[in-house]
Design an enzyme around this catalytic site. Structure first.
Site, PDB file in Angstrom:
ATOM      1  N   ASP A 107       0.843  -1.199   0.000  1.00  0.00           N
ATOM      2  CA  ASP A 107       0.000   0.000   0.000  1.00  0.00           C
ATOM      3  C   ASP A 107       0.880   1.252   0.000  1.00  0.00           C
ATOM      4  O   ASP A 107       2.032   1.199   0.434  1.00  0.00           O
ATOM      5  CB  ASP A 107      -0.883   0.022   1.259  1.00  0.00           C
ATOM      6  CG  ASP A 107      -1.819  -1.165   1.303  1.00  0.00           C
ATOM      7  OD1 ASP A 107      -2.142  -1.704   0.230  1.00  0.00           O
ATOM      8  OD2 ASP A 107      -2.208  -1.560   2.423  1.00  0.00           O
TER       9      ASP A 107
HETATM   10  N1  URA Z   1      -1.097  -5.926   4.035  1.00  0.00           N
HETATM   11  C1  URA Z   1      -1.603  -4.687   4.013  1.00  0.00           C
HETATM   12  O1  URA Z   1      -2.642  -4.429   4.608  1.00  0.00           O
HETATM   13  N2  URA Z   1      -0.943  -3.760   3.296  1.00  0.00           N
HETATM   14  C2  URA Z   1       0.213  -3.980   2.654  1.00  0.00           C
HETATM   15  O2  URA Z   1       0.772  -3.068   2.052  1.00  0.00           O
HETATM   16  C3  URA Z   1       0.744  -5.275   2.699  1.00  0.00           C
HETATM   17  C4  URA Z   1       0.060  -6.242   3.397  1.00  0.00           C
END
Ligand code: URA
Length: 239
Positions: A107
């Protein structure tokens, strides 16, 4: 395996520009090998272990690149980033031209270990759920970490749109507001959604490890990257 290519094709394959542009730069005397200018773009050169200098910068030939990046927050993993700059902005521009892409997604607000490559089969293998390469995250939580939270994540929590509960491979409390959680899958927002489903909330997330490759051992400062050796790539496995 050793491979011979013309110098203009070599530069093009490394992402320096079109073949025509590369041929012009070579003819202008901007490219040297072993300290000698090579100004004939059609000369055939062994790419095995090749190092060349272009515009006074030394480069090593890589048929494919395998990169580890310590991703900072506020960078997007998509090639067509919209709200934040893309992670390719953190690498030399040659890599964008040779189609280097993130292996899976973090993310925009997640930091930590991100692999990038232009080797399609490698990207596919690393992202495939079939291979179950474990990913280790350190999540900072809004509410204090309770034994019940850890137990729920280990037991499995039901997420919307998932046919069955998802469980962590392992999970432990590493601080009053911090857990280390190991996942075998890479579902959308998985850590954040699992924490929410277990009654807490993720306020910060870092990926610390993929398979046996750790960010600590790579020693990368945030925003820095390195090439991965074959030995380091061999650590990207389930067990
Ligand atoms: N899980 C999440 O919620 N976000 C990420 O970026 C990676 C794993």
């Amino acid at each position: 395996m050793s491979k011979k290519l013309s110098l203009d094709k070599i530069l093009q394959s490394q992402g320096f520009g079109t073949r025509k542009w590369c041929a012009e730069v070579i003819a202008d005397g901007e490219v040297s090998i072993n300290g000698s200018v090579v100004d004939d773009s059609r000369v055939s050169i062994d790419t095995d272990g090749l190092q060349f200098t272009i515009f006074d910068e030394l480069w090593t030939y890589h048929e494919h690149v395998y990169i580890a990046l310590n991703k900072p927050a506020n960078y997007e993993c998509s090639r067509k980033a919209s709200h934040h700059p893309g992670v390719l902005k953190l690498l030399p521009e040659q890599f964008d031209r040779r189609d280097v892409q993130p292996v899976g997604r973090l993310d925009h607000d997640t930091r930590g270990l991100l692999l990038m490559s232009d080797d399609g089969p490698f990207i596919h293998r690393q992202s495939s759920p079939k291979y179950h390469v474990p990913k280790i995250y350190v999540a900072t939580t809004h509410a204090a970490v309770s034994d019940e939270l850890v137990a729920a994540l280990l037991h499995g929590v039901q997420l919307n749109d998932e046919p069955a509960p998802l469980a962590a491979v392992s999970c432990r409390r590493v601080g009053e507001y911090q857990i280390e959680i190991v996942l075998a899958e890479g579902k959308y927002h998985q850590v954040k959604r699992m924490l929410a489903a277990a009654g807490n909330h993720c306020v910060a997330l870092q990926r610390a490890q993929i398979g046996k490759l750790t960010l600590t051992e790579l020693g990368l400062a945030e925003g820095d990257w390195c090439y991965l050796s074959a030995a380091q790539r061999a650590l990207l496995v389930a067990d």
